[in-house]
Write an enzyme that holds these catalytic residues in place. Structure first.
Site, PDB file in Angstrom:
ATOM      1  N   GLU A 114       0.925  -1.196  -0.032  1.00 18.40           N
ATOM      2  CA  GLU A 114       0.074   0.013  -0.108  1.00 18.40           C
ATOM      3  C   GLU A 114       0.807   1.394  -0.026  1.00 18.40           C
ATOM      4  O   GLU A 114       2.059   1.126   0.482  1.00 18.40           O
ATOM      5  CB  GLU A 114      -0.766   0.233   1.267  1.00 18.40           C
ATOM      6  CG  GLU A 114      -1.782  -1.099   1.441  1.00 18.40           C
ATOM      7  CD  GLU A 114      -2.202  -1.131   3.075  1.00 18.40           C
ATOM      8  OE1 GLU A 114      -2.390  -0.233   3.594  1.00 18.40           O
ATOM      9  OE2 GLU A 114      -2.485  -2.342   3.337  1.00 18.40           O
ATOM     10  N   LYS A 116       2.198   4.575   1.427  1.00 20.43           N
ATOM     11  CA  LYS A 116       2.604   5.260   2.835  1.00 20.43           C
ATOM     12  C   LYS A 116       2.176   6.531   2.777  1.00 20.43           C
ATOM     13  O   LYS A 116       2.901   7.299   2.357  1.00 20.43           O
ATOM     14  CB  LYS A 116       3.853   4.732   3.257  1.00 20.43           C
ATOM     15  CG  LYS A 116       4.034   5.450   4.851  1.00 20.43           C
ATOM     16  CD  LYS A 116       5.581   4.855   5.485  1.00 20.43           C
ATOM     17  CE  LYS A 116       5.319   5.040   6.920  1.00 20.43           C
ATOM     18  NZ  LYS A 116       5.318   6.308   7.210  1.00 20.43           N
ATOM     19  N   ASP A 118       1.499   9.981   3.888  1.00 22.86           N
ATOM     20  CA  ASP A 118       2.101  11.225   4.727  1.00 22.86           C
ATOM     21  C   ASP A 118       1.337  12.007   5.590  1.00 22.86           C
ATOM     22  O   ASP A 118       0.951  13.338   5.073  1.00 22.86           O
ATOM     23  CB  ASP A 118       3.434  11.838   4.108  1.00 22.86           C
ATOM     24  CG  ASP A 118       4.421  12.458   4.903  1.00 22.86           C
ATOM     25  OD1 ASP A 118       4.370  11.918   6.120  1.00 22.86           O
ATOM     26  OD2 ASP A 118       5.130  13.125   4.381  1.00 22.86           O
ATOM     27  N   TYR A 230      -6.834   2.266   6.486  1.00 22.01           N
ATOM     28  CA  TYR A 230      -6.313   0.965   5.751  1.00 22.01           C
ATOM     29  C   TYR A 230      -6.154  -0.187   6.811  1.00 22.01           C
ATOM     30  O   TYR A 230      -5.591  -1.062   6.781  1.00 22.01           O
ATOM     31  CB  TYR A 230      -4.884   1.330   5.633  1.00 22.01           C
ATOM     32  CG  TYR A 230      -4.240   2.393   6.675  1.00 22.01           C
ATOM     33  CD1 TYR A 230      -3.701   1.841   7.734  1.00 22.01           C
ATOM     34  CD2 TYR A 230      -3.634   3.606   6.259  1.00 22.01           C
ATOM     35  CE1 TYR A 230      -3.073   2.491   8.783  1.00 22.01           C
ATOM     36  CE2 TYR A 230      -2.958   4.383   7.218  1.00 22.01           C
ATOM     37  CZ  TYR A 230      -2.637   3.956   8.314  1.00 22.01           C
ATOM     38  OH  TYR A 230      -1.978   4.532   9.317  1.00 22.01           O
ATOM     39  N   LYS A 317      11.004   3.022   2.411  1.00 24.05           N
ATOM     40  CA  LYS A 317      10.871   4.545   2.283  1.00 24.05           C
ATOM     41  C   LYS A 317      11.523   4.932   0.820  1.00 24.05           C
ATOM     42  O   LYS A 317      12.671   4.235   0.654  1.00 24.05           O
ATOM     43  CB  LYS A 317      11.681   5.211   3.329  1.00 24.05           C
ATOM     44  CG  LYS A 317      11.197   5.077   4.726  1.00 24.05           C
ATOM     45  CD  LYS A 317       9.639   5.781   5.062  1.00 24.05           C
ATOM     46  CE  LYS A 317      10.054   7.028   5.623  1.00 24.05           C
ATOM     47  NZ  LYS A 317       9.832   7.623   6.815  1.00 24.05           N
ATOM     48  N   CYS A 411      29.891  36.103  19.240  1.00 23.46           N
ATOM     49  CA  CYS A 411      28.379  35.868  19.183  1.00 23.46           C
ATOM     50  C   CYS A 411      27.564  36.711  18.481  1.00 23.46           C
ATOM     51  O   CYS A 411      28.032  37.894  18.737  1.00 23.46           O
ATOM     52  CB  CYS A 411      27.989  35.573  20.767  1.00 23.46           C
ATOM     53  SG  CYS A 411      26.380  35.349  20.807  1.00 23.46           S
ATOM     54  N   CYS A 414      25.254  38.382  21.183  1.00 24.83           N
ATOM     55  CA  CYS A 414      25.792  39.397  22.436  1.00 24.83           C
ATOM     56  C   CYS A 414      27.223  39.810  22.134  1.00 24.83           C
ATOM     57  O   CYS A 414      27.834  40.776  22.980  1.00 24.83           O
ATOM     58  CB  CYS A 414      25.678  38.506  23.730  1.00 24.83           C
ATOM     59  SG  CYS A 414      27.004  37.357  23.851  1.00 24.83           S
ATOM     60  N   CYS A 429      29.064  30.166  22.768  1.00 22.79           N
ATOM     61  CA  CYS A 429      29.088  31.487  23.361  1.00 22.79           C
ATOM     62  C   CYS A 429      28.879  31.220  24.990  1.00 22.79           C
ATOM     63  O   CYS A 429      27.968  30.747  25.236  1.00 22.79           O
ATOM     64  CB  CYS A 429      27.776  32.380  22.990  1.00 22.79           C
ATOM     65  SG  CYS A 429      27.442  33.944  24.064  1.00 22.79           S
ATOM     66  N   CYS A 434      23.874  35.905  27.824  1.00 23.74           N
ATOM     67  CA  CYS A 434      23.513  36.432  26.300  1.00 23.74           C
ATOM     68  C   CYS A 434      21.899  36.011  26.113  1.00 23.74           C
ATOM     69  O   CYS A 434      21.278  35.227  26.399  1.00 23.74           O
ATOM     70  CB  CYS A 434      24.200  35.014  25.534  1.00 23.74           C
ATOM     71  SG  CYS A 434      23.699  35.074  23.684  1.00 23.74           S
TER      72      CYS A 434
END
Ligand code: IVH
Length: 675
Positions: A114, A116, A118, A230, A317, A411, A414, A429, A434
């Site tokens: 069948e 699959k 999503d 299903y 898949k 960073c 900050c 950082c 921060c």
């Protein structure tokens, strides 16, 4: 007269049901919209005049008036399993071999292949032909009740035609399947949201799942949801085969995906998977693979399941879809732990139904390894997961003006200088003040899986941090002291602030395990937090535990235990915990009352391979009976449960004189204890 009205109502209801089926399931409408509307109007009029004749299965009753305050937990009568994934022909051939090995010699095995779908999985319970409840999958054991929302989906019948039930009684059964949105409907929805300035959904699956959790069924009814069923199960019925069950579901009036195929052997299965993959792009909805199921229900029962997946079914898949686009910029995002993540800003491109304009580059090493430069054409791929990946660059499109990417020195939030620990790939950082880290920590704390403070999301947190109303977790529980200030902040009305304060108050009920997850100890995810909470039962005990005590817990490793110790050695953290305690946050959990039994208050270690349980299942059973499971043997261990080919732990147990149980003895004791 009364009888006539009753009859007329029944007739119209039947007609509307039939037209709904033709329109929403078969996509073959047989009357005009006008005639359909006239029928609905007539029914509404008759029902208004005769309210005692309104039944819950009436087509006029699909959309409820009440808001769903909270989605109640539903325990699935039969757990909703998930599927193991396969990605290649070899793995499918392996699956077929395991199925044959699991069945007596000489059995003829057929498979159903069948698509699959999503979407978001759903379980529908019908009693005497009427839709009673609908639930999400949740963790497979317990889902959430979403009946009011599911009732609005026109392709899901409120009442079934049990005359078409292939002679099954179907007094009480569950139909399971997937709620989804057609790709075109999803695009339209997003276009509309864009025009009204609402946040866009990432893909059809997210928009279906998100819609199912809306509190107002009226809004759900406006969203183009659809459902494919299903799976049918009933504890009262003996079904024959998956193939027949799909036909049964169809005959009952459910929407069943037509692209399923009965296969006589694994070669035909491989063929069917290939054909589906070729068809993938021409379908109106997203599929991300094929599902292969043993056809015979009798054989399915013999095969059973391990952990959370059946042995009789597997997902195959499809290969991820790829597209090309240009990398326009790299931004450096600061997470709640201070780790810096490079993010690729991309020229927007469509991939599997979603528009992608950003993708994570994970860390600086990844950029160096793939030599990714601003300006490059990159290959974007989307696998099963929602977030797309950059899998490579197109070197032939590289221009000499594209310069190698260098790591940032400061960073971005900050300005503090960044630091890279020797054994890590990430730059950090280290400034605890921060703002990006503060915001990240607060967002995590308030999030659904943690303290679940509804309404306290990214936008409000940004605002409150900037206005210096929030800095640490404990400040959240002082927000009520600033109610007037909050109301006066532009855009925030009195009502929304009161709602926010109410959900902050409500979050004080979150159990200790969630609190432990919420406070954001590095490496302590939701699962580890639960294990720590169940083991120590209070934060004070956890704070005073040694690193060895912590890492001896089953599946708690040294990185977690050292991180826990480090967290509690910081004075700031202890101070915040003290404040949270005073504010009424749960830092202890009650041990559930477990009746006297063999496992209660004993410590166990599992080793070797068990035939009847996965290790996790065995550990869970012991914990439920009040026992503890640790990972290493010591004098404190009461019993070692030794499966097949147990090695050094068995020897150590013997040396230490620890009691050893075989799997059979263990199972007998479990049965005894569960009586
Ligand atoms: S069968 C025991 N069939 O995929 C049977 N699942 O990882 C389990 N799904 O949770 C499910 N299409 O939400 C099955 N044709 C299909 C499916 C399907 C999509 C989803 C379902 C399930 C997940 C499994």
């Amino acid at each position: 007269m009364a009888v006539d009205i009753r009859k007329r109502i029944e007739t119209i209801k039947e007609k509307i049901r039939e037209h709904d089926y033709k329109y929403y399931v078969l996509a073959e409408p047989s009357i005009s919209d006008l005639d359909y509307d006239l029928l609905v109007k007539e029914l509404e009029k008759l029902e208004t005049e005769n309210p005692h004749l309104i039944t819950p299965d009436s087509p006029t009753q699909r959309v409820g008036k009440d808001l769903t305050k909270d989605f109640k937990p539903v325990t699935h009568k039969v757990p909703m399993l998930s599927l193991a994934n396969t990605y290649s022909q070899e793995e499918l051939i392996d699956f077929d071999r395991r199925v044959r090995e699991g069945l007596p010699d000489g059995e003829i095995i057929e498979y159903v292949v069948e698509p699959k779908i999503d979407g978001a999985s759903v379980s529908l319970n019908y009693a005497k032909g009427l839709l009673k409840t609908a639930a999400t999958r949740g963790d497979g054991t317990t889902g959430e009740e979403i009946t009011a929302n599911v009732r609005t989906i026109k392709s899901i019948p409120l009442k079934l035609n049990l005359l078409n039930s292939f002679n099954y009684k179907l007094n009480d059964f569950e139909a399971r399947g997937e709620i989804f949105m057609k790709i075109a409907d999803f695009r339209k929805l997003n276009e509309m949201r864009e025009s009204t300035g609402e946040k866009l959904f990432a893909n059809p699956r997210n928009s279906s799942a998100g819609t199912l959790k809306l509190q107002d069924p009226k809004l759900v009814a406006k969203r183009p949801l659809n459902a494919f069923l299903y799976y049918i199960i009933s504890t009262e019925e003996e079904f024959e085969s998956q193939f027949k069950n799909l036909q049964l579901l169809k005959s009952l009036g459910f929407n069943v995906i037509p692209e399923y195929r009965l296969c006589k052997n694994i070669t035909e299965v491989l063929d069917a998977c290939r054909i589906l993959e070729e068809k993938r792009d021409s379908l109106e909805f997203e599929i991300d693979g094929a599902v292969i199921k043993v056809n015979s229900i009798r054989q399915q029962k013999i095969l059973g399941s391990i952990a959370k997946s059946p042995r009789w079914a597997v997902a195959f898949k499809f290969k991820a879809k790829q597209v090309y686009t240009k990398l326009t910029k790299i931004t450096w995002q600061v997470g709640r732990t201070g780790a810096i993540t490079p993010v690729a800003e991309l020229e927007p491109v469509l991939l599997s139904g979603s528009t992608i304009s950003r993708a994570t580059l994970h860390n600086f090493d990844e950029i160096t390894r793939k030599d990714i430069r601003v300006g490059d054409t990159v290959v974007l791929e989307k696998g099963g997961e929602v977030i797309p990946k950059i899998v490579g660059i197109v070197l032939s499109e590289r221009k000499s003006k594209y310069k190698p990417t260098i790591p940032p020195e400061n960073c971005s939030a900050c300005g503090a200088p960044l630091f890279k620990p020797e054994n890590e790939v990430a730059y950090y950082c280290e400034n605890a003040e921060c703002p990006a880290q503060i915001k990240g920590r607060l967002e995590h704390f308030a999030s659904r899986g943690a303290m679940d403070i509804e309404g306290l999301g990214e936008a409000l947190i940004d605002l409150f941090v900037e206005k210096k109303l929030l800095n640490t977790y404990a400040d959240i529980y002082d927000l009520h002291l600033h109610r007037t200030d909050l109301i006066n902040i532009e855009r925030l009305g009195e009502k929304s602030i009161d709602n926010l304060l109410a959900s902050i108050e409500e979050s004080k009920k979150q159990p200790f395990a969630k609190v432990l997850f919420a406070i954001g100890i590095r490496y302590v995810g939701a699962g580890a937090a639960k294990k720590l909470a169940d083991h120590f039962l209070s934060i004070d005990k956890l704070i005073s535990a040694s690193e060895e005590d912590i890492s001896s817990i089953y599946e708690i490793g040294p990185s977690i235990s050292s991180s826990v110790k480090k967290f509690f050695s910081e004075e700031e953290n202890i101070k915040v915990i003290q404040r949270l305690k005073k504010q009424g946050i749960q830092f202890t959990s009650q041990k559930k009352e477990v009746k006297e039994n063999f496992f209660l208050n004993k410590t166990f270690v599992l080793t070797g391979a068990l035939n009847n349980y996965s290790r996790d299942e065995a550990a869970e059973k012991i914990t439920l009976l009040g026992g503890k499971v640790t990972s290493s043997i010591s004098k404190k261990t009461d019993c070692l449960i030794a499966g097949e080919s147990a090695g050094s732990k068995l020897e150590k147990a013997r040396t230490l004189g620890v009691n050893v149980l075989t799997e059979i003895e263990f199972i007998n004791l479990l049965e005894e204890a569960s009586k």
